[in-house]
Design a protein around this motif. Sequence first.
Motif, mmCIF file in Angstrom:
data_model
loop_
_atom_site.group_PDB
_atom_site.id
_atom_site.type_symbol
_atom_site.label_atom_id
_atom_site.label_comp_id
_atom_site.label_asym_id
_atom_site.label_seq_id
_atom_site.Cartn_x
_atom_site.Cartn_y
_atom_site.Cartn_z
ATOM 1 N N ARG B 55 0.815 -1.212 0.000
ATOM 2 C CA ARG B 55 0.000 0.000 0.000
ATOM 3 C C ARG B 55 0.854 1.271 0.000
ATOM 4 N N VAL B 56 1.878 1.296 0.839
ATOM 5 C CA VAL B 56 2.702 2.500 0.962
ATOM 6 C C VAL B 56 3.520 2.720 -0.310
ATOM 7 N N ARG B 59 1.152 4.018 -3.194
ATOM 8 C CA ARG B 59 0.526 5.352 -3.140
ATOM 9 C C ARG B 59 1.400 6.451 -3.741
ATOM 10 N N LYS B 60 2.699 6.178 -3.904
ATOM 11 C CA LYS B 60 3.593 7.180 -4.495
ATOM 12 C C LYS B 60 3.823 6.934 -5.982
ATOM 13 N N HIS B 121 3.293 14.041 -4.425
ATOM 14 C CA HIS B 121 3.911 13.075 -5.352
ATOM 15 C C HIS B 121 3.390 13.250 -6.783
#
Lengths: 82, 399
Positions: B55-56, B59-60, B121
Amino acid sequence: MSQTDVLAGLAEILEEVAGVDPSDVTPEKTFIDDLDVDSLSMVEVVVAAEEKFGVKIPDDDVKTLKTVGDAVSYIQRAGVAA
Amino acid sequence: MTGLGATTPLGGDVASTWEGLLAGRSGVRLLTEDWIDTVPVRIAAPLAVEPPLGRVEARKLDRTQQMALVAAREAWADAGSPEVDPLRLVASVGSGIGGVLTLLSQHDVLREQGARKVTPHVVPMLMPNGPAATVGLAFGAKGGVRAPVSACASGTEAIALAYDLIKYGRADVVISGGTEAAIAPLPIAGFAQMQALSKREDDPTLASRPFDKARDGFVLGEGAGILVLEAEEHALARGARIYGYLAGAGISSDAYHVAAPEPTGAGAARAIQEALETGDLTPADVVHVNAHATSTPAGDVAESRALHMALGSAAAGTAVTATKSMTGHLLGAAGAVEAVITVLAMRDRIVPATRNLDALDDEVELDVARIDNRTIKSGAALSNSFGFGGHDVCLAFTP
């Protein structure tokens, strides 16, 4: 807002934005070196914190927030001022 | 070529994609997104498997970057995670449109929630060199991060660039390919306004039908394909498994029209000829062509003419396939995925049959594999890609 509440709230945000383990979020930790939150993710943290705590954190002030403790005190002060 | 990776409408990796192609499956379906009734075409070929990222991490990254990373990780592992001097490692990954999904969704955020809510981002996510940068960062490439942009030839051009980099001694290993994720209302509306998309909705799996008399346009797809290209001495020194060779590459341009192909196929023929010449190949060496053939009325005929112009009498003796009949058209990723497919066809000596080819267009004078997969003898294989802007790129592979 108590220090404990703000710290817990920040830990939640840091987990969501940067995948930081909440148990790592202690006042002496620096965002960049200790928690590996880069400058772009830091902006996300700040925006989420503004929303969560109902405060304003101007971009110029973000630079002064090196550690989790810096951010907690800033948010507590800003919360009182608001 | 020492490593292959892909994520496509037929599968989340190379093996499942290849299996889908050999089984003649279609990755095209009716979309069910909530915006679907705002656009005139409701079919597309989405990824079979969502990118398996954390997930982390996700997201970018724009979807193009996520897909490129998934395919690059597969290709890198497939190559045996080569030890390479970082200064001699290059990432060359193209995208036709770049991070358009991010651009559109963040524009919505700006309008609905204000500038403060726009993700920091957003710029690295939407820039067209973003996928190349993502791959370069992931593998520590310090010899350059390159991102050719040439619409539907982008991934192919990225591989052609890798060819040059290795041929002229500027890199030992190049992670190269293409990626695209543009299944959204604006791109669909835009392609539909160009009259480029198939409107055949009754059975979506029949919509993409390259070279068939009843074709009426392409089907928009998404995905990524990555090849690890390596200098031969570098691969041999580490005992790497070698799939085959990128023997030659040709790049030309039509200078005819921004979107329509040159009807004679002359521009595309020059790219094919250049690929043969750089690879020291003759038309008679070519046993297989993976055609660009998108299923548009004009493009497929022009490609047939180009192949005849470039290969002469040998054109009739080569087994042609149009795998977009199954994958849909992955735009900037198309040529990269098709390069992976061409390498596998060459390795297994089997050409996947073109799906939905019921009646060959009278103006297409090619031996197009249909109904049954075709066994081929060992030899050279070509993969063509053409893009809006008049881009023509051809890759020549040898076993």
